[in-house]
Design an enzyme around this catalytic site. Sequence first.
Site, PDB file in Angstrom:
ATOM      1  N   GLU A 247     -10.490   3.041  -4.975  1.00  0.00           N
ATOM      2  CA  GLU A 247      -9.473   3.888  -4.361  1.00  0.00           C
ATOM      3  C   GLU A 247      -8.154   3.714  -5.110  1.00  0.00           C
ATOM      4  OE1 GLU A 247      -8.503   6.367  -2.963  1.00  0.00           O
ATOM      5  OE2 GLU A 247      -8.550   6.191  -0.777  1.00  0.00           O
ATOM      6  N   ASP A 248      -7.339   4.741  -5.099  1.00  0.00           N
ATOM      7  CA  ASP A 248      -6.034   4.649  -5.753  1.00  0.00           C
ATOM      8  C   ASP A 248      -5.050   3.839  -4.906  1.00  0.00           C
ATOM      9  OD1 ASP A 248      -5.952   6.609  -3.772  1.00  0.00           O
ATOM     10  OD2 ASP A 248      -5.008   8.134  -5.018  1.00  0.00           O
TER      11      ASP A 248
ATOM     12  N   ASP B 259      -3.081   3.457   2.412  1.00  0.00           N
ATOM     13  CA  ASP B 259      -1.846   3.717   3.141  1.00  0.00           C
ATOM     14  C   ASP B 259      -2.108   3.397   4.621  1.00  0.00           C
ATOM     15  OD1 ASP B 259       0.842   4.956   3.154  1.00  0.00           O
ATOM     16  OD2 ASP B 259      -0.108   6.653   4.125  1.00  0.00           O
TER      17      ASP B 259
ATOM     18  N   PHE C 112       6.702   6.703  -1.455  1.00  0.00           N
ATOM     19  CA  PHE C 112       5.678   7.613  -1.944  1.00  0.00           C
ATOM     20  C   PHE C 112       5.632   7.543  -3.465  1.00  0.00           C
ATOM     21  CE2 PHE C 112       3.449  11.479  -2.951  1.00  0.00           C
ATOM     22  CZ  PHE C 112       2.441  11.452  -1.997  1.00  0.00           C
TER      23      PHE C 112
ATOM     24  N   ARG D 167      -0.387  13.330 -11.895  1.00  0.00           N
ATOM     25  CA  ARG D 167      -1.553  12.438 -11.989  1.00  0.00           C
ATOM     26  C   ARG D 167      -1.689  11.846 -13.392  1.00  0.00           C
ATOM     27  NH1 ARG D 167      -4.658  13.076  -7.297  1.00  0.00           N
ATOM     28  NH2 ARG D 167      -4.696  15.162  -6.405  1.00  0.00           N
TER      29      ARG D 167
HETATM   30  P1  IMP Z   1      -4.818   6.612   4.055  1.00  0.00           P
HETATM   31  O1  IMP Z   1      -6.014   7.273   4.664  1.00  0.00           O
HETATM   32  O2  IMP Z   1      -3.580   6.860   4.875  1.00  0.00           O
HETATM   33  O3  IMP Z   1      -5.020   5.165   3.719  1.00  0.00           O
HETATM   34  O4  IMP Z   1      -4.481   7.434   2.756  1.00  0.00           O
HETATM   35  C1  IMP Z   1      -5.063   7.189   1.561  1.00  0.00           C
HETATM   36  C2  IMP Z   1      -4.868   8.357   0.638  1.00  0.00           C
HETATM   37  O5  IMP Z   1      -3.599   8.979   0.830  1.00  0.00           O
HETATM   38  C3  IMP Z   1      -4.876   7.910  -0.791  1.00  0.00           C
HETATM   39  O6  IMP Z   1      -6.158   7.920  -1.319  1.00  0.00           O
HETATM   40  C4  IMP Z   1      -3.975   8.916  -1.458  1.00  0.00           C
HETATM   41  O7  IMP Z   1      -4.732  10.038  -1.840  1.00  0.00           O
HETATM   42  C5  IMP Z   1      -3.007   9.335  -0.391  1.00  0.00           C
HETATM   43  N1  IMP Z   1      -1.729   8.608  -0.524  1.00  0.00           N
HETATM   44  C6  IMP Z   1      -1.249   7.654   0.299  1.00  0.00           C
HETATM   45  N2  IMP Z   1      -0.057   7.198  -0.102  1.00  0.00           N
HETATM   46  C7  IMP Z   1       0.220   7.884  -1.242  1.00  0.00           C
HETATM   47  C8  IMP Z   1       1.322   7.841  -2.177  1.00  0.00           C
HETATM   48  O8  IMP Z   1       2.303   7.087  -2.056  1.00  0.00           O
HETATM   49  N3  IMP Z   1       1.220   8.697  -3.227  1.00  0.00           N
HETATM   50  C9  IMP Z   1       0.181   9.545  -3.416  1.00  0.00           C
HETATM   51  N4  IMP Z   1      -0.870   9.594  -2.595  1.00  0.00           N
HETATM   52  C10 IMP Z   1      -0.843   8.784  -1.502  1.00  0.00           C
HETATM   53 MG    MG Z   2      -6.941   9.306  -2.481  1.00  0.00          MG
END
Ligand code: IMP
Ligand code: MG
Length: 178
Positions: free
Chosen positions: A97-98, A101, A150, A163
């Site tokens: 995963e990148d 959050d 962000f 990206r």
């Molecule tokens: P989560 O489900 O809230 O943990 O969100 C995870 C996904 O939200 C990541 O795989 C990203 O695609 C996106 N995301 C969360 N924070 C960021 C950020 O700071 N920049 C870009 N994408 C983000």
């Molecule tokens: Mg993602």
Amino acid sequence: MRDSIDVLISEEQIQQKVTEIGEAISRDFAGQSVHLLGILRGSYVFMADLARKIDLPTTVDFIALSSYGEDTKSSGVVKLEIDLGISIHNRNVIIVEDIIDSGLTLSYLTRNLATRNPTSLKICTLLSKPSRRKVDIDVDYEGFEIPDEFVVGYGLDYAQQYRNLPFVGVVKDTGISE
Ligand code: IMP
Ligand code: MG
């Protein structure tokens, strides 16, 4: 007009960390093979670099999930857009995963994948924002913990842009309030 972007994690820092994670995976799974499962689209750059730092028989696949629209906040709804191309049955799966959050995406995905009988299921993320977590996630391999900002670059986007930046940076002037 291009937004201005401040470097948060440099290309060199990222490459060093990716090498360390690749070495850790190679040690932990010595004598076995691993199956990298990247979450599209944000993980594609990390996945490509990481795969080349793993010194084991390695297969790769991708899954597409979305919890974000053209905004910077999670909608809280995770949608499975593209499912596995390769069965994970009897494989050592490492989700790549990148960024984590809220944790909602991985919470959904790990529950979904666990029902498909992998030999093992690990989570590897380049970035994590622990202060934003809504559900607990056990992360096995983590690159960097970052503050609640962000970020873009190295696969991560803002409205599909940035990206291709080789570093991770913070976008200024987007009107993001949280
Ligand atoms: P989560 O489900 O809230 O943990 O969100 C995870 C996904 O939200 C990541 O795989 C990203 O695609 C996106 N995301 C969360 N924070 C960021 C950020 O700071 N920049 C870009 N994408 C983000
Ligand atoms: Mg993602």
